[in-house]
Design a protein around this motif. Structure first.
Motif, PDB file in Angstrom:
ATOM      1  N   SER A  57      14.633  14.846  15.496  1.00 19.35           N
ATOM      2  CA  SER A  57      16.014  15.145  15.124  1.00 19.35           C
ATOM      3  C   SER A  57      16.225  14.732  13.672  1.00 19.35           C
ATOM      4  N   ALA A  58      17.282  15.228  13.064  1.00 18.43           N
ATOM      5  CA  ALA A  58      17.551  14.955  11.657  1.00 18.43           C
ATOM      6  C   ALA A  58      17.690  13.459  11.368  1.00 18.43           C
ATOM      7  N   ASP A  59      18.197  12.693  12.345  1.00 18.37           N
ATOM      8  CA  ASP A  59      18.344  11.246  12.135  1.00 18.37           C
ATOM      9  C   ASP A  59      17.158  10.440  12.655  1.00 18.37           C
ATOM     10  N   GLY A  60      16.154  11.119  13.226  1.00 22.55           N
ATOM     11  CA  GLY A  60      14.943  10.451  13.699  1.00 22.55           C
ATOM     12  C   GLY A  60      15.089   9.681  14.993  1.00 22.55           C
ATOM     13  N   THR A  61      16.198   9.843  15.704  1.00 28.21           N
ATOM     14  CA  THR A  61      16.412   9.086  16.941  1.00 28.21           C
ATOM     15  C   THR A  61      15.970   9.836  18.191  1.00 28.21           C
ATOM     16  N   GLU A  62      15.673  11.132  18.043  1.00 31.81           N
ATOM     17  CA  GLU A  62      15.257  11.936  19.188  1.00 31.81           C
ATOM     18  C   GLU A  62      14.046  12.786  18.819  1.00 31.81           C
ATOM     19  N   VAL A  63      13.312  13.160  19.844  1.00 32.76           N
ATOM     20  CA  VAL A  63      12.143  14.013  19.688  1.00 32.76           C
ATOM     21  C   VAL A  63      12.288  15.189  20.655  1.00 32.76           C
ATOM     22  N   LEU A  64      11.949  16.384  20.173  1.00 35.73           N
ATOM     23  CA  LEU A  64      12.021  17.585  20.996  1.00 35.73           C
ATOM     24  C   LEU A  64      10.636  17.836  21.587  1.00 35.73           C
ATOM     25  N   LEU A  65      10.560  17.845  22.912  1.00 27.69           N
ATOM     26  CA  LEU A  65       9.289  18.061  23.608  1.00 27.69           C
ATOM     27  C   LEU A  65       9.403  19.263  24.519  1.00 27.69           C
ATOM     28  N   ASN A  66       8.237  19.831  24.870  1.00 28.63           N
ATOM     29  CA  ASN A  66       8.231  20.940  25.825  1.00 28.63           C
ATOM     30  C   ASN A  66       7.424  20.556  27.052  1.00 28.63           C
ATOM     31  N   LEU A  67       7.932  20.970  28.202  1.00 27.69           N
ATOM     32  CA  LEU A  67       7.234  20.779  29.469  1.00 27.69           C
ATOM     33  C   LEU A  67       6.284  21.966  29.609  1.00 27.69           C
ATOM     34  N   HIS A  68       5.017  21.707  29.351  1.00 27.83           N
ATOM     35  CA  HIS A  68       4.000  22.757  29.299  1.00 27.83           C
ATOM     36  C   HIS A  68       3.866  23.446  30.647  1.00 27.83           C
ATOM     37  N   GLY A  69       3.877  24.768  30.624  1.00 27.50           N
ATOM     38  CA  GLY A  69       3.847  25.550  31.858  1.00 27.50           C
ATOM     39  C   GLY A  69       2.600  25.360  32.701  1.00 27.50           C
ATOM     40  N   LYS A  70       1.432  25.238  32.063  1.00 28.79           N
ATOM     41  CA  LYS A  70       0.186  25.079  32.811  1.00 28.79           C
ATOM     42  C   LYS A  70      -0.127  23.622  33.114  1.00 28.79           C
ATOM     43  N   ALA A  71       0.081  22.751  32.138  1.00 26.31           N
ATOM     44  CA  ALA A  71      -0.271  21.334  32.315  1.00 26.31           C
ATOM     45  C   ALA A  71       0.782  20.579  33.120  1.00 26.31           C
ATOM     46  N   LYS A  72       2.019  21.100  33.127  1.00 30.15           N
ATOM     47  CA  LYS A  72       3.141  20.448  33.829  1.00 30.15           C
ATOM     48  C   LYS A  72       3.386  19.033  33.301  1.00 30.15           C
ATOM     49  N   ARG A  73       3.199  18.864  31.984  1.00 26.70           N
ATOM     50  CA  ARG A  73       3.446  17.578  31.321  1.00 26.70           C
ATOM     51  C   ARG A  73       4.170  17.842  30.005  1.00 26.70           C
ATOM     52  N   TRP A  74       4.833  16.807  29.499  1.00 25.37           N
ATOM     53  CA  TRP A  74       5.575  16.903  28.251  1.00 25.37           C
ATOM     54  C   TRP A  74       4.643  16.711  27.057  1.00 25.37           C
ATOM     55  N   PHE A  75       4.778  17.617  26.082  1.00 23.51           N
ATOM     56  CA  PHE A  75       3.959  17.586  24.878  1.00 23.51           C
ATOM     57  C   PHE A  75       4.793  17.959  23.659  1.00 23.51           C
ATOM     58  N   ALA A  76       4.218  17.687  22.492  1.00 21.16           N
ATOM     59  CA  ALA A  76       4.721  18.260  21.247  1.00 21.16           C
ATOM     60  C   ALA A  76       4.334  19.743  21.268  1.00 21.16           C
ATOM     61  N   PHE A  77       4.822  20.487  20.294  1.00 18.21           N
ATOM     62  CA  PHE A  77       4.531  21.916  20.217  1.00 18.21           C
ATOM     63  C   PHE A  77       3.201  22.141  19.507  1.00 18.21           C
ATOM     64  N   GLY A  78       2.489  23.173  19.927  1.00 15.40           N
ATOM     65  CA  GLY A  78       1.228  23.467  19.263  1.00 15.40           C
ATOM     66  C   GLY A  78       0.417  24.487  20.017  1.00 15.40           C
ATOM     67  N   GLY A  79      -0.661  24.910  19.382  1.00 19.09           N
ATOM     68  CA  GLY A  79      -1.509  25.876  20.046  1.00 19.09           C
ATOM     69  C   GLY A  79      -2.612  26.422  19.161  1.00 19.09           C
TER      70      GLY A  79
END
Length: 183
Positions: A57-79
């Motif tokens: 987030s702009a103030d650094g207090t939050e992080v945006l994560l995605n619940l990966h469809g295949k792994a069923k775990r929370w990750f940063a974005f990438g590929g």
């Protein structure tokens, strides 16, 4: 992908690792690239480079994560790298925009961390290793996000209340990203 391959060699060759563990990854990734002209492509088996970004987030207090469809775990974005990609940072930036649904990001083009992890669902031939180059991006305040077809969910998490079961390397990535962004 030869231009992308050359960019990855340049970026990793000039990157300063923060510790011995990261330096071993850096050397491993460079060795892989030296041995595999196709080392950026998902078809390179059993290892290939990938790239991603942790979105703060702009103030650094939050992080945006995605619940990966295949792994069923929370990750940063990438590929995976694609034929259209010209730079390693471009791969990470593209993936973060595509997977987060954010319209724009303030993107830091210097890697913050390297990671190698096994991915059992990436290739029908068997488990592959993603040699992942990780970057940091900041979402402008007030912009909306959305889950891509690859994710079950995309959600903001307070950095002091990250999801249960988040891997140690993700906790380290969050700490490194915040240190980079917040100074």
């Amino acid at each position: 992908m030869s231009r992308l391959h050359a960019d990855a060699e340049r970026v990793l060759g000039g990157w300063t690792a923060l510790d011995d563990h990261q330096e071993r990854h850096r050397r491993r990734f460079l060795h892989h690239l030296a041995q595999h002209p196709d080392g950026m492509a998902r078809e390179c088996f059993p290892d290939h480079l990938t790239a991603g970004a942790l979105v703060l987030s702009a103030d650094g207090t939050e992080v945006l994560l995605n619940l990966h469809g295949k792994a069923k775990r929370w990750f940063a974005f990438g590929g995976h790298c694609e034929a259209i990609d010209q730079t390693l940072a471009g791969v990470a930036h593209r993936e973060a925009l595509e997977e987060s649904g954010l319209p724009r990001l303030d993107f830091d083009p210097v890697p913050v961390m390297l990671d190698e992890h096994a991915v059992p669902f990436c290739d029908p031939r068997g488990t592959v290793a993603h040699l992942d180059v990780r970057y940091v991006a900041v979402a402008p305040a007030g912009v909306g996000h959305a889950a891509s077809e690859e994710s079950l969910d995309v959600r903001w998490w307070p950095v002091d209340a990250l999801p249960d079961g988040l891997e140690d390397d993700m906790h380290r990535l969050v700490a490194l990203a915040r240190a980079r962004v917040l100074g």
